[in-house]
Design a protein around this motif. Structure first.
Motif, PDB file in Angstrom:
ATOM      1  N   LEU A   5       0.813  -1.215   0.000  1.00 10.23           N
ATOM      2  CA  LEU A   5       0.000   0.000   0.000  1.00 10.23           C
ATOM      3  C   LEU A   5       0.848   1.268   0.000  1.00 10.23           C
ATOM      4  CD1 LEU A   5      -2.656  -1.131   2.659  1.00 10.23           C
ATOM      5  CD2 LEU A   5      -3.051  -0.873   0.198  1.00 10.23           C
ATOM      6  N   GLY A   6       2.182   1.105   0.150  1.00  9.12           N
ATOM      7  CA  GLY A   6       3.063   2.272   0.197  1.00  9.12           C
ATOM      8  C   GLY A   6       2.911   3.074   1.480  1.00  9.12           C
ATOM      9  N   ILE A   7       2.627   2.390   2.591  1.00 10.47           N
ATOM     10  CA  ILE A   7       2.415   3.057   3.882  1.00 10.47           C
ATOM     11  C   ILE A   7       3.605   2.775   4.794  1.00 10.47           C
ATOM     12  CG2 ILE A   7       0.964   3.149   5.946  1.00 10.47           C
ATOM     13  CD1 ILE A   7      -1.396   2.275   4.228  1.00 10.47           C
ATOM     14  N   LYS A   8       4.177   3.829   5.354  1.00  9.94           N
ATOM     15  CA  LYS A   8       5.328   3.654   6.251  1.00  9.94           C
ATOM     16  C   LYS A   8       4.892   3.381   7.691  1.00  9.94           C
ATOM     17  CE  LYS A   8       8.930   4.445   3.507  1.00  9.94           C
ATOM     18  NZ  LYS A   8       8.277   3.948   2.280  1.00  9.94           N
ATOM     19  N   GLU A   9       3.815   4.037   8.131  1.00  8.07           N
ATOM     20  CA  GLU A   9       3.356   3.821   9.502  1.00  8.07           C
ATOM     21  C   GLU A   9       1.848   4.068   9.578  1.00  8.07           C
ATOM     22  OE1 GLU A   9       5.435   6.539  12.025  1.00  8.07           O
ATOM     23  OE2 GLU A   9       4.386   8.307  11.251  1.00  8.07           O
ATOM     24  N   ILE A  10       1.241   3.487  10.612  1.00  6.25           N
ATOM     25  CA  ILE A  10      -0.182   3.726  10.851  1.00  6.25           C
ATOM     26  C   ILE A  10      -0.356   4.247  12.274  1.00  6.25           C
ATOM     27  CG2 ILE A  10      -1.006   2.028   9.166  1.00  6.25           C
ATOM     28  CD1 ILE A  10      -1.483   0.081  11.475  1.00  6.25           C
ATOM     29  N   VAL A 292      -8.639  -2.141  14.626  1.00  6.39           N
ATOM     30  CA  VAL A 292      -8.910  -3.247  13.700  1.00  6.39           C
ATOM     31  C   VAL A 292      -7.905  -3.261  12.546  1.00  6.39           C
ATOM     32  CG1 VAL A 292     -10.653  -4.183  12.110  1.00  6.39           C
ATOM     33  CG2 VAL A 292     -11.323  -3.405  14.379  1.00  6.39           C
ATOM     34  N   ALA A 293      -7.348  -2.092  12.200  1.00  3.80           N
ATOM     35  CA  ALA A 293      -6.337  -2.036  11.132  1.00  3.80           C
ATOM     36  C   ALA A 293      -4.944  -2.397  11.636  1.00  3.80           C
ATOM     37  CB  ALA A 293      -6.316  -0.634  10.520  1.00  3.80           C
ATOM     38  N   GLY A 294      -4.786  -2.578  12.948  1.00  5.57           N
ATOM     39  CA  GLY A 294      -3.472  -2.863  13.528  1.00  5.57           C
ATOM     40  C   GLY A 294      -3.053  -4.313  13.356  1.00  5.57           C
ATOM     41  N   SER A 295      -1.871  -4.633  13.841  1.00  6.09           N
ATOM     42  CA  SER A 295      -1.254  -5.934  13.551  1.00  6.09           C
ATOM     43  C   SER A 295      -2.026  -7.116  14.132  1.00  6.09           C
ATOM     44  CB  SER A 295       0.187  -5.958  14.074  1.00  6.09           C
ATOM     45  OG  SER A 295       0.205  -5.714  15.468  1.00  6.09           O
ATOM     46  N   ASN A 296      -2.819  -6.903  15.189  1.00 10.79           N
ATOM     47  CA  ASN A 296      -3.547  -8.017  15.809  1.00 10.79           C
ATOM     48  C   ASN A 296      -4.839  -8.382  15.087  1.00 10.79           C
ATOM     49  OD1 ASN A 296      -1.686  -8.336  17.855  1.00 10.79           O
ATOM     50  ND2 ASN A 296      -2.739  -6.968  19.264  1.00 10.79           N
ATOM     51  N   GLU A 297      -5.393  -7.440  14.313  1.00  8.38           N
ATOM     52  CA  GLU A 297      -6.752  -7.652  13.796  1.00  8.38           C
ATOM     53  C   GLU A 297      -6.912  -7.362  12.304  1.00  8.38           C
ATOM     54  OE1 GLU A 297      -9.298  -5.391  16.455  1.00  8.38           O
ATOM     55  OE2 GLU A 297      -8.704  -6.592  18.185  1.00  8.38           O
ATOM     56  N   TYR A 298      -5.879  -6.865  11.643  1.00 10.23           N
ATOM     57  CA  TYR A 298      -6.008  -6.464  10.232  1.00 10.23           C
ATOM     58  C   TYR A 298      -6.457  -7.610   9.342  1.00 10.23           C
ATOM     59  CZ  TYR A 298      -1.831  -8.986   8.787  1.00 10.23           C
ATOM     60  OH  TYR A 298      -0.945  -9.986   8.500  1.00 10.23           O
ATOM     61  N   HIS A 299      -6.154  -8.840   9.767  1.00 13.56           N
ATOM     62  CA  HIS A 299      -6.485 -10.017   8.942  1.00 13.56           C
ATOM     63  C   HIS A 299      -7.991 -10.231   8.813  1.00 13.56           C
ATOM     64  CE1 HIS A 299      -6.319 -11.408  13.134  1.00 13.56           C
ATOM     65  NE2 HIS A 299      -7.236 -12.297  12.790  1.00 13.56           N
ATOM     66  N   TRP A 300      -8.778  -9.571   9.674  1.00 10.36           N
ATOM     67  CA  TRP A 300     -10.234  -9.678   9.543  1.00 10.36           C
ATOM     68  C   TRP A 300     -10.729  -8.982   8.280  1.00 10.36           C
ATOM     69  CZ3 TRP A 300     -11.410  -7.689  15.182  1.00 10.36           C
ATOM     70  CH2 TRP A 300     -11.100  -8.701  16.102  1.00 10.36           C
ATOM     71  N   ALA A 302     -10.056  -6.442   4.501  1.00 11.30           N
ATOM     72  CA  ALA A 302      -9.218  -6.281   3.305  1.00 11.30           C
ATOM     73  C   ALA A 302      -7.953  -5.514   3.679  1.00 11.30           C
ATOM     74  CB  ALA A 302      -9.986  -5.499   2.240  1.00 11.30           C
ATOM     75  N   GLY A 303      -6.865  -5.772   2.956  1.00 12.57           N
ATOM     76  CA  GLY A 303      -5.650  -4.994   3.181  1.00 12.57           C
ATOM     77  C   GLY A 303      -5.884  -3.501   3.013  1.00 12.57           C
ATOM     78  N   ASN A 304      -6.746  -3.132   2.071  1.00 12.78           N
ATOM     79  CA  ASN A 304      -7.022  -1.708   1.807  1.00 12.78           C
ATOM     80  C   ASN A 304      -7.554  -0.970   3.030  1.00 12.78           C
ATOM     81  OD1 ASN A 304      -6.215  -1.188  -0.855  1.00 12.78           O
ATOM     82  ND2 ASN A 304      -8.092  -2.048  -1.711  1.00 12.78           N
ATOM     83  N   PHE A 305      -8.151  -1.703   3.971  1.00 14.56           N
ATOM     84  CA  PHE A 305      -8.707  -1.058   5.176  1.00 14.56           C
ATOM     85  C   PHE A 305      -7.616  -0.357   5.979  1.00 14.56           C
ATOM     86  CE2 PHE A 305     -10.402  -1.209   9.583  1.00 14.56           C
ATOM     87  CZ  PHE A 305     -11.603  -0.558   9.389  1.00 14.56           C
ATOM     88  N   ILE A 306      -6.389  -0.876   5.907  1.00 15.87           N
ATOM     89  CA  ILE A 306      -5.280  -0.311   6.688  1.00 15.87           C
ATOM     90  C   ILE A 306      -5.040   1.156   6.336  1.00 15.87           C
ATOM     91  CG2 ILE A 306      -2.796  -0.538   7.193  1.00 15.87           C
ATOM     92  CD1 ILE A 306      -3.091  -3.549   6.565  1.00 15.87           C
ATOM     93  N   LYS A 307      -5.340   1.529   5.086  1.00 12.67           N
ATOM     94  CA  LYS A 307      -5.109   2.926   4.648  1.00 12.67           C
ATOM     95  C   LYS A 307      -5.811   3.930   5.547  1.00 12.67           C
ATOM     96  CE  LYS A 307      -7.062   2.362   0.687  1.00 12.67           C
ATOM     97  NZ  LYS A 307      -7.581   2.381  -0.707  1.00 12.67           N
TER      98      LYS A 307
END
Length: 415
Positions: A5-10, A292-300, A302-307
């Motif tokens: 996604l080209g994201i350095k940090e969340i 939910v977008a963090g490392s413990n729950e992101y798998h629930w 789509a990857g795009n949600f992390i944005k």
């Protein structure tokens, strides 16, 4: 996924522990930084949806596309076939009721990638004296010991309280002449990020990592529930047109997602689903998008949600959870949360989403909750087709089972 996604940090998620620097917000005056929700009845071209035909043919597909791409991920166009096996049939008693319990295994065809095996586990129990097929309530739950072990619940939510006294939910269902089932979500897809290259998601991707719009675990668990419903359609003891779904916490999320995407489910009991479930993403209370977008729950998701926990914010989301509930329309949905010890899941944010789904139910000729005012604790709003009740206890579905079954009894009937 962040590299893709080209994201350095969340941004970090909220803490469920008081006194921590990033402690969750529980101040109502700060809870609605983005009060304007996307309108579920306005097309992308700005035109208003005024009838059911426009909803079904134009607006609903637009909303589904946004959820597919940005929130829950796309299910592959073709998924492997599932062959169901009844591994045992036993005559038992649950309380005073004689039941027949079948242990089922859904063998997923893995000929495309034999190194990954998926066997869906379901237990189905129906009254032994039933004269014909019976309605069934299926729970996303555990077959065998809980994978969380003792005391391991969700951040901010505490461990589950002991079950309430009186009949279990299964016994309450049996008292209505219905059957019950339990599906093990973990047998479909592991509940962790490392598991994304295995389970049904890994099998469909031949062991490779996901693309940003590939499905996450919530959609995968919903897919598993749909495959169980495929089996029920072949079982003469089940009235497959009257199968309801129930799930609590992360499985409450899976319940509303499964209901939204598979129109064959007749009714849903969505318990304490919180962020990623029925709670408004745009509301700052308890659990937030960043959790939910963090490392413990992101798998629930789509990857795009992390944005939306990185370069973008909650208000950039093209949809919100009221539109997820609207995707369940016109079918009945019961939204539930607790009060004491369940603040993390934001009962009011779930109520607000249910209220904001009301206009879609009305366009489809159904009834909304009848109010947009958050009701006092233990007030059942069950006269419409979207229903809500906040019980006074903690992070548990137990206290709202009787209310749900009263609500469900308007729609589900044993022969």
């Amino acid at each position: 996924m962040m590299d893709l996604l080209g994201i350095k940090e969340i941004r970090p998620g909220r803490s469920g522990t008081a006194g921590q620097p990033n402690y969750a917000n529980y101040d109502e005056s700060k809870a609605n930084p983005y009060p304007d929700l996307p309108d579920p009845l306005v097309l992308k071209n700005g035109k208003k949806v005024k009838d059911a035909k426009t909803w079904w043919n134009k607006r609903r597909p637009e909303i589904v596309e946004d959820f597919d791409r940005e929130i829950y991920g796309r299910m592959p166009k073709v998924t492997p076939k599932v062959t169901w096996e009844v591994t045992s049939t036993t005559n038992e008693k649950n309380g005073d009721v004689a039941i027949i319990t079948k242990k089922l295994v859904g063998h997923v065809d893995n000929s495309s990638y034999p190194s990954i095996t998926v066997d869906i586990q379901v237990n189905l129990s129906t009254p032994a004296d039933a004269k014909g097929p019976v309605p069934v309530i299926m729970e996303f739950g555990f077959i065998g010991p809980s994978p969380f072990g003792p005391g391991r619940g969700r951040a901010g939510a505490g461990g589950p309280p002991p079950p309430p006294p009186g009949p279990t939910w299964q016994q309450q269902v049996l008292a209505k002449g219905w059957g019950y089932a339990v599906i093990s979500p973990n047998s479909v897809q592991a509940d962790n990020g490392a598991g994304l290259t295995s389970g049904i998601i890994g099998l469909c991707n031949k062991g490779q990592p996901r693309k940003p719009d590939d499905w996450g675990a919530l959609r995968a668990w919903g897919w598993g529930a749909s495959r169980a419903l495929d089996y029920f359609e072949t079982d003469k003891s089940v009235d497959a047109k009257q199968v309801g779904l129930e799930g609590h916490s992360r499985y409450g999320k899976a319940t509303v997602v499964a209901m939204a995407y598979d129109a064959r489910f007749a009714i849903a009991y969505v318990s304490s689903s919180g962020e990623g479930g029925a709670k408004l993403h745009r509301r700052d209370w308890g659990e937030t998008v960043e959790n939910v977008a963090g490392s413990n729950e992101y798998h629930w998701m789509a990857g795009n949600f992390i944005k939306y926990a990185g370069p973008l914010h909650w208000n950039d989301l093209p949809v919100d959870s009221h539109e997820l509930i609207a995707l369940c329309a016109p079918r009945p949905v019961f939204i539930s949360g607790g009060k004491n010890g369940d603040s993390w899941v934001d009962a009011k944010g779930m109520f607000m989403a249910a209220a904001a789904a009301g206009p879609v139910y009305r366009v489809l000729g159904k009834k909304d909750m009848g109010t947009t005012e958050f009701p006092p604790v233990e007030t059942p709003l069950i006269d419409g087709d979207v229903a809500f009740r906040q019980h006074s206890e903690g992070h548990t579905p137990g206290p709202n089972w009787p209310t749900f079954l009263t609500f469900a009894g308007r729609y589900i009937k044993a022969q």
